[in-house]
Design a protein around this motif. Sequence first.
Motif, PDB file in Angstrom:
ATOM      1  N   PRO A 282      -1.291  10.641   0.344  1.00 15.51           N
ATOM      2  CA  PRO A 282      -0.928   9.748  -0.768  1.00 15.51           C
ATOM      3  C   PRO A 282      -1.363  10.267  -2.135  1.00 15.51           C
ATOM      4  N   VAL A 283      -0.544   9.933  -3.127  1.00 14.91           N
ATOM      5  CA  VAL A 283      -0.888  10.231  -4.515  1.00 14.91           C
ATOM      6  C   VAL A 283      -1.857   9.156  -4.982  1.00 14.91           C
ATOM      7  N   SER A 284      -3.017   9.569  -5.480  1.00 14.01           N
ATOM      8  CA  SER A 284      -4.010   8.597  -5.938  1.00 14.01           C
ATOM      9  C   SER A 284      -4.245   8.662  -7.447  1.00 14.01           C
ATOM     10  N   LEU A 285      -3.827   9.766  -8.088  1.00 13.31           N
ATOM     11  CA  LEU A 285      -4.067   9.915  -9.518  1.00 13.31           C
ATOM     12  C   LEU A 285      -2.975  10.775 -10.130  1.00 13.31           C
TER      13      LEU A 285
ATOM     14  N   ILE B 127      -3.758   5.070  -8.745  1.00 12.48           N
ATOM     15  CA  ILE B 127      -3.086   4.244  -7.747  1.00 12.48           C
ATOM     16  C   ILE B 127      -4.069   3.991  -6.616  1.00 12.48           C
ATOM     17  N   ASP B 128      -4.369   2.739  -6.366  1.00  7.17           N
ATOM     18  CA  ASP B 128      -5.217   2.381  -5.231  1.00  7.17           C
ATOM     19  C   ASP B 128      -4.336   2.485  -3.983  1.00  7.17           C
ATOM     20  N   THR B 129      -4.615   3.466  -3.129  1.00  2.00           N
ATOM     21  CA  THR B 129      -3.735   3.722  -1.986  1.00  2.00           C
ATOM     22  C   THR B 129      -3.747   2.589  -0.959  1.00  2.00           C
ATOM     23  N   PHE B 130      -4.795   1.760  -0.946  1.00  2.00           N
ATOM     24  CA  PHE B 130      -4.866   0.669   0.029  1.00  2.00           C
ATOM     25  C   PHE B 130      -4.090  -0.568  -0.417  1.00  2.00           C
TER      26      PHE B 130
ATOM     27  N   SER C 239       0.834  -1.203   0.000  1.00  2.00           N
ATOM     28  CA  SER C 239       0.000   0.000   0.000  1.00  2.00           C
ATOM     29  C   SER C 239       0.870   1.255   0.000  1.00  2.00           C
ATOM     30  N   VAL C 240       0.242   2.379  -0.344  1.00  3.84           N
ATOM     31  CA  VAL C 240       0.933   3.663  -0.319  1.00  3.84           C
ATOM     32  C   VAL C 240       0.979   4.133   1.128  1.00  3.84           C
ATOM     33  N   THR C 241       2.181   4.466   1.630  1.00  6.33           N
ATOM     34  CA  THR C 241       2.351   4.784   3.050  1.00  6.33           C
ATOM     35  C   THR C 241       2.447   6.271   3.344  1.00  6.33           C
ATOM     36  N   ASP C 242       2.274   7.127   2.357  1.00  7.72           N
ATOM     37  CA  ASP C 242       2.415   8.566   2.568  1.00  7.72           C
ATOM     38  C   ASP C 242       1.244   9.123   3.370  1.00  7.72           C
ATOM     39  N   ALA C 243       1.511  10.209   4.127  1.00 16.14           N
ATOM     40  CA  ALA C 243       0.451  10.876   4.876  1.00 16.14           C
ATOM     41  C   ALA C 243      -0.562  11.513   3.914  1.00 16.14           C
TER      42      ALA C 243
END
Length: 167
Positions: A136-139, A153-156, A130-134
């Motif tokens: 997160p980039v999703s698109l 990008i599916d952040t989960f 998963s994306v761990t940023d506070a």
Amino acid sequence: MNKDSLSKNNKGVSLVEIIIVVAIMTIIGATVVLSTRVATDKHVNSCALKLASSIEQTRNLALGKQGASVRIWQNTNDYVYLQMYVNGSAYGDQVAIGRPGITINVIQGGSPAVVGPAPIEINFSRSNGSVTDAAPVSLLSVTNGRRVYDVNIDTFTGRVTSELKTS
């Protein structure tokens, strides 16, 4: 030949000949314009596919290593660059993925931004990808003004999908 026969045969250019020349020039002009458009649209597709592939590769690296991230930025020469990192160290070389004229718009933490000289960083978790940023980039939307290619990008889960939005 005498003077009378020369003046009788010199009729000039007919209207039909002018129409044919204009039609040929129009066809040649349209071909050049369409060729240029197709060439620039291919750059957008290529940039979006390289971006999606590199983000997915970085996610896969994170699942097998301690952690991985990818940085994307647009340099002062207007080329879009990408660099992958594993455990904080550069993994491979930085790669130019986009040419001048291409813009990457980002949705990061729900807010829109444009990729510029300051890199956008996407970090992936080793445990589940998963994306761990506070924030997160999703698109990421790759565009040249006419054509828009979205990289989601599916952040989960960290899974990456891409699709052509407009042409």
